[in-house]
Design an enzyme around this catalytic site. Structure first.
Site, short mmCIF file in Angstrom:
data_model
loop_
_atom_site.label_atom_id
_atom_site.label_comp_id
_atom_site.label_asym_id
_atom_site.label_seq_id
_atom_site.Cartn_x
_atom_site.Cartn_y
_atom_site.Cartn_z
N GLY A 122 4.79 -9.82 3.60
CA GLY A 122 5.62 -9.88 5.06
C GLY A 122 4.89 -10.61 6.19
O GLY A 122 3.76 -10.48 6.10
N GLN B 283 -10.21 -2.78 1.87
CA GLN B 283 -9.93 -3.40 2.94
C GLN B 283 -9.99 -2.50 4.47
O GLN B 283 -9.33 -2.90 5.50
CB GLN B 283 -8.51 -4.17 2.65
CG GLN B 283 -7.27 -3.03 2.85
CD GLN B 283 -6.17 -3.76 2.03
OE1 GLN B 283 -5.98 -4.25 1.07
NE2 GLN B 283 -5.18 -3.87 3.17
N MET C 12 0.80 -1.20 -0.02
CA MET C 12 -0.04 -0.06 -0.02
C MET C 12 0.85 1.14 -0.16
O MET C 12 0.24 2.43 0.49
CB MET C 12 -0.86 0.07 1.45
CG MET C 12 -1.83 -1.19 1.34
SD MET C 12 -3.45 -0.76 2.12
CE MET C 12 -2.78 -0.53 3.59
N HIS D 132 9.00 -3.68 3.40
CA HIS D 132 8.69 -3.66 2.06
C HIS D 132 10.06 -3.90 1.18
O HIS D 132 10.06 -4.71 0.35
CB HIS D 132 7.98 -2.54 1.39
CG HIS D 132 6.79 -2.12 2.12
ND1 HIS D 132 6.75 -0.78 2.92
CD2 HIS D 132 5.70 -2.66 2.06
CE1 HIS D 132 5.24 -0.82 3.37
NE2 HIS D 132 4.76 -1.99 3.00
N HIS E 220 8.62 0.91 3.57
CA HIS E 220 9.92 1.06 4.78
C HIS E 220 10.75 0.00 4.27
O HIS E 220 10.67 -0.93 3.11
CB HIS E 220 9.24 0.86 6.01
CG HIS E 220 7.99 -0.21 6.17
ND1 HIS E 220 8.74 -1.50 6.06
CD2 HIS E 220 6.71 -0.02 6.47
CE1 HIS E 220 7.32 -2.09 6.40
NE2 HIS E 220 6.42 -1.18 6.59
N GLU E 221 11.69 -0.15 5.44
CA GLU E 221 12.84 -1.31 5.10
C GLU E 221 12.12 -2.85 5.07
O GLU E 221 12.59 -3.75 4.48
CB GLU E 221 13.77 -1.41 6.16
CG GLU E 221 14.82 -0.31 5.81
CD GLU E 221 15.45 -0.28 7.27
OE1 GLU E 221 16.33 -1.27 7.58
OE2 GLU E 221 15.73 0.93 7.91
N SER F 278 6.25 -0.78 10.02
CA SER F 278 5.16 -0.52 9.65
C SER F 278 4.84 0.88 9.12
O SER F 278 5.38 1.73 9.66
CB SER F 278 3.99 -1.02 10.78
OG SER F 278 2.53 -0.40 10.38
N SER F 279 4.24 1.03 8.09
CA SER F 279 3.68 2.51 7.80
C SER F 279 3.09 3.25 8.81
O SER F 279 3.14 4.40 8.50
CB SER F 279 3.15 2.34 6.35
OG SER F 279 3.52 1.58 5.23
N ARG F 280 2.33 2.65 9.67
CA ARG F 280 1.72 3.16 10.70
C ARG F 280 2.61 3.68 11.83
O ARG F 280 1.98 4.53 12.57
CB ARG F 280 0.36 2.12 11.13
CG ARG F 280 -0.66 1.98 9.93
CD ARG F 280 -1.84 1.50 10.49
NE ARG F 280 -2.84 1.34 9.65
CZ ARG F 280 -3.08 0.38 8.95
NH1 ARG F 280 -2.60 -0.62 8.81
NH2 ARG F 280 -4.37 0.57 8.05
#
Lengths: 287, 287
Positions: free
Chosen positions: B147, B61, B30, B37, B34-35, B185-187
């Protein structure tokens, strides 16, 4: 020479060896092949380098109390007929091969599965969409051929292919009929000689309504439904499950049947046998 | 040089020109790379001749009230990072390209979507299964990389691939962590500096339970759940959504955590941010 393949892995291996240069057609069937199926196979053989006919009576699309157990099966005959019509392979997996540990994943198409047969056979189209997804993934055809006798099935599969971006072209093919107009169906085998004779009223009622619409004498779904119902009700042995007229392929109610593509669809019971038929009235059909 | 592609038809045309001789890897994301991915992309580039990274924040989703609108987006940066990691194409379609007229078809996986995040995010995994089906059909990869931070997602997609016979190999990849152990996490971008510091208790609690199990001091899910909960509850700012220990990948309750593969999974909230993490304890892990 047509080869019969029972295993998914074998089918994949054979098709992989063929390579992706040659075009591949798929004709999904539940076997008990009749001239309707054969016309699909012949068209596939004309348009594609290689043709797979799948023969699989899919338990997932039968409801409780439906005819899964007595559905006619004769693989040897099917293979012979498929070969004559131009099939290269018959893919005939067993139920345990297709559903080795049941199935937790289903493909569901909303809206246009809620009417006609979908309303009377809950879960039926989920079963169809799921098994067709599996077949598309196993065979990876360029084109897949479906008969318009099952017009709602064609609409559901086209919607699924569009929504999920399946790399497959869905080819709808005209219904093949007996001499008296009855749509070819594996279930016609269930009919007694008397029922078989009476069944001709189904295409007659649809043909009559088609002529009336073309003459401009039917303007609304209600008028068309009544005309078809009245005609079929002349046969007391015939129990009507539904008669409906909806937009096609969206299968939504419409206020008028003039200047738009609609389907007139019927399902009836004759004795223990369920029969369906339809006419798609094109936008241009109303002069 | 990495090419960014926005249209499905263009993506198909490019991949068709590449031919089927070369192996193709897909890394669905999405964005907001980050590392974690990047490790997926690097592995894909090592194992496949060509790599597509998809960047698509999939509205299907996200539930109502979730963070769809504020989910971080920076395509330019994503393309640069994907290129450095070895991607050949970034497929970044707009929502209207993926869902041109809404969507009527969904792919649903039962049972193992009913627990953990599935129980707290109704419809989430239907959205994941549906968009991954679309991406698989558009890209037609040989291998797809996911992941294990989202271990339930990996289990759901493997089940879907098995059940529907997708011709794709799903490759689960280890979670990449920050120095203090927090799962990438992107979050994590949402966290305030203070929350970011507190978040380290999540991997600490899971690591502690992992050691306890390996030492033979945790024998049942209940014991493991209590150990993890007690540890995390030392941080009052952290609100626990769930802590659960289930069989993996089936995600079923088990009487014992000895001599079987299980997952210890947690979801928590820190301020407005939802974070998840897990440890998969292999059958052999209990010495």
């Amino acid at each position: 020479m047509t080869t019969t393949v029972n295993q998914i892995a074998t089918m994949r291996r054979i098709l992989q060896k063929e390579g992706r240069q040659k075009s591949l057609g798929l004709v999904p069937t539940m076997g008990s092949l009749h001239e309707g199926h054969l016309s699909l196979i012949e068209q596939a053989a004309q348009e594609c380098d290689r043709v797979v006919v799948s023969v699989f009576v899919n338990p997932l699309q039968f409801g409780p109390g439906e005819d899964l157990d007595r559905y006619p099966r004769d693989l040897e005959r099917d293979v012979r007929l498929a070969e004559e019509a131009g099939a290269d392979w018959v893919f005939a997996p067993r139920v345990e091969e297709m559903y080795p540990s049941g199935i937790r994943t289903t493909v569901q198409v909303s809206r246009l599965t809620e009417r006609l047969c979908g309303a009377h056979r809950p879960g039926h189209f989920d079963g169809v969409a799921t098994v067709v997804s599996k077949l598309f993934h196993i065979i990876q055809p360029d084109k897949a051929y479906f008969g318009l006798k099952d017009a709602q099935q064609v609409a559901v599969i086209r919607q699924m292919v569009d929504d999920l971006n399946f790399p497959v072209q869905v080819i709808p093919c005209p219904t093949v009929r007996e001499e008296d107009g009855l749509a070819m169906s594996s279930r016609n085998l269930y009919l007694s000689p008397k029922e078989r004779k009476l069944a001709a009223v189904i295409p007659q009622a649809l043909d009559d309504a088609t002529r009336e619409r073309e003459a401009g004498r039917l303007k609304t779904p209600q008028e068309a439904i009544k005309r078809i119902r009245d005609h079929m009700e002349t046969i007391p042995e015939l129990v009507i499950e539904y008669v409906d007229v909806l937009s096609y392929p969206e299968l939504e109610p419409v206020p008028s049947i003039e200047n738009r593509s609609v389907i007139a669809a019927v399902a009836v019971r004759l004795g223990h046998t369920r029969l369906i038929d339809n006419r798609i009235w094109s936008k241009e059909g109303r002069r």
